[in-house]
Design an enzyme around this catalytic site. Structure first.
Site, PDB file in Angstrom:
ATOM      1  N   ASP A  29       0.829  -1.220   0.000  1.00 27.34           N
ATOM      2  CA  ASP A  29       0.000   0.000   0.000  1.00 27.34           C
ATOM      3  C   ASP A  29       0.857   1.261   0.000  1.00 27.34           C
ATOM      4  O   ASP A  29       1.932   1.295   0.598  1.00 27.34           O
ATOM      5  CB  ASP A  29      -0.911  -0.010   1.237  1.00 27.34           C
ATOM      6  CG  ASP A  29      -2.021   1.032   1.104  1.00 27.34           C
ATOM      7  OD1 ASP A  29      -2.334   1.453  -0.032  1.00 27.34           O
ATOM      8  OD2 ASP A  29      -2.564   1.444   2.146  1.00 27.34           O
ATOM      9  N   ASN A  77     -10.280  -3.752  -6.289  1.00 29.46           N
ATOM     10  CA  ASN A  77      -9.436  -2.832  -7.066  1.00 29.46           C
ATOM     11  C   ASN A  77      -9.935  -2.588  -8.493  1.00 29.46           C
ATOM     12  O   ASN A  77      -9.471  -1.671  -9.167  1.00 29.46           O
ATOM     13  CB  ASN A  77      -7.969  -3.303  -7.101  1.00 29.46           C
ATOM     14  CG  ASN A  77      -7.237  -3.073  -5.794  1.00 29.46           C
ATOM     15  OD1 ASN A  77      -6.320  -3.819  -5.443  1.00 29.46           O
ATOM     16  ND2 ASN A  77      -7.614  -2.043  -5.037  1.00 29.46           N
TER      17      ASN A  77
HETATM   18  C1  FPP Z   1      -1.970  -0.158  -3.388  1.00 34.14           C
HETATM   19  O1  FPP Z   1      -1.457   1.158  -3.391  1.00 34.14           O
HETATM   20  C2  FPP Z   1      -1.367  -0.906  -4.488  1.00 34.14           C
HETATM   21  C3  FPP Z   1      -2.066  -1.569  -5.455  1.00 34.14           C
HETATM   22  C4  FPP Z   1      -3.532  -1.620  -5.523  1.00 34.14           C
HETATM   23  C5  FPP Z   1      -1.359  -2.251  -6.574  1.00 34.14           C
HETATM   24  C6  FPP Z   1      -0.103  -2.997  -6.207  1.00 34.14           C
HETATM   25  C7  FPP Z   1       0.528  -3.433  -7.456  1.00 34.14           C
HETATM   26  C8  FPP Z   1       1.835  -3.413  -7.736  1.00 34.14           C
HETATM   27  C9  FPP Z   1       2.891  -3.053  -6.780  1.00 34.14           C
HETATM   28  C10 FPP Z   1       2.295  -3.738  -9.139  1.00 34.14           C
HETATM   29  C11 FPP Z   1       2.575  -5.127  -9.499  1.00 34.14           C
HETATM   30  C12 FPP Z   1       2.794  -6.082  -8.407  1.00 34.14           C
HETATM   31  C13 FPP Z   1       3.674  -7.104  -8.421  1.00 34.14           C
HETATM   32  C14 FPP Z   1       3.574  -8.088  -7.320  1.00 34.14           C
HETATM   33  C15 FPP Z   1       4.725  -7.279  -9.455  1.00 34.14           C
HETATM   34  P1  FPP Z   1      -2.478   2.348  -3.618  1.00 34.14           P
HETATM   35  O2  FPP Z   1      -2.542   2.638  -5.067  1.00 34.14           O
HETATM   36  O3  FPP Z   1      -3.782   2.038  -2.968  1.00 34.14           O
HETATM   37  O4  FPP Z   1      -1.745   3.526  -2.880  1.00 34.14           O
HETATM   38  P2  FPP Z   1      -2.443   4.766  -2.178  1.00 34.14           P
HETATM   39  O5  FPP Z   1      -3.134   4.237  -0.953  1.00 34.14           O
HETATM   40  O6  FPP Z   1      -1.274   5.641  -1.857  1.00 34.14           O
HETATM   41  O7  FPP Z   1      -3.382   5.376  -3.167  1.00 34.14           O
END
Ligand code: FPP
Length: 249
Positions: A29, A77
């Site tokens: 996150d 998501n």
């Molecule tokens: C949450 O941060 C993150 C996600 C929903 C996506 C995670 C995906 C990756 C890191 C890319 C690919 C993964 C792998 C395992 C290769 P957020 O966007 O909710 O952050 P925020 O809370 O700051 O908005």
């Protein structure tokens, strides 16, 4: 005061590598906020987060962790803008292509938790290939949660169980029996769950498996996460007193 905080910091980072948790689970996150803080599009945060995942997974393998599970994409998501979803999916594709090439050398097993049947044919093919190669390895196992939700997992398990015994007498439904119907069948429950990004919630992650997990929360945004931060989380965990509902004797 100064001495106390120095001592505390040193103790907090000292890991006993001979007594690691078997299974660590991480909610990835803070990617979006990491990018926004730099005036970049949110997708740049996911690209940075994917790199961090690669680094942290390598570190976990190197220290001898048995299982690492990460929450990469939840059943919720899909509500994000299509371009953001596409970017995450293409980062996953890129990661899996590269992981397949390196699996022979790294001997890392990979599994996927979640309903992957709705993903693109390309991703499904990469997942199938990764699973197939993984069957030959014994080492560290990385589980990527993709289109995963804890409640969804529980409902699916109940449905599959009911379907399996539609015509036969069902065996007694014990916790052990039931666990076999989860994506995590055969894998020990996580000992340590880490949530970077400053939020203090579970977000539908490993609801059943986390019953006795120790949580570690940090404000560090996922793309900024380092090996030291993993050490801090493990050291913190190693100072906890796990009683599993019992009392200390
Ligand atoms: C949450 O941060 C993150 C996600 C929903 C996506 C995670 C995906 C990756 C890191 C890319 C690919 C993964 C792998 C395992 C290769 P957020 O966007 O909710 O952050 P925020 O809370 O700051 O908005």
């Amino acid at each position: 005061m100064g001495l106390f905080s120095r001592k505390k910091t040193r103790q907090a980072e000292e890991v006993d590598f001979s007594n690691l948790p078997r299974h660590i689970a991480i909610i990835l996150d803070g990617n979006g906020r990491w990018a926004q803080k730099r005036g970049l599009p949110r997708t740049a945060g996911h690209a940075a987060g994917a790199e961090t995942f690669r680094r942290v997974a390598t570190y976990c393998k190197d220290i001898g962790l048995e299982y690492l599970t990460v929450y990469a994409f939840s059943t919720e998501n899909w509500k994000r803008p299509p371009q953001e979803v596409e970017t995450i999916m293409s980062l996953l594709e890129k990661y899996l292509y590269e992981a397949i090439e390196r699996m022979e050398r790294d001997k890392v097993k990979m599994e996927f938790f979640g309903d992957v049947s709705v993903l693109s044919p390309k991703l499904r093919d990469l997942i199938a290939r990764t699973r197939e190669i993984s069957r030959h390895y014994e080492g560290c196992q990385v589980n990527i949660c993709l289109n995963y939700g804890g409640r969804d997992e529980l409902l699916r398990a109940v449905r599959t169980y009911a379907e399996a015994y539609r015509n036969d007498a069902a065996p007694e439904l014990t916790e052990e029996n039931f666990s076999r119907y989860l994506y995590s069948a055969g894998i020990p429950d996580p000992d340590l769950m880490i949530r970077p990004g400053g939020e203090l919630r579970q977000s539908n992650f490993l609801l059943w498996q986390s019953a006795y997990a120790e949580w570690y929360f940090t404000d560090t945004l996922w793309p900024d996460f380092t090996d030291r931060e993993i050490d801090r989380a493990i050291a913190d965990y190693q100072h906890r007193d796990r009683r599993f509902g019992g009392i200390k004797v």
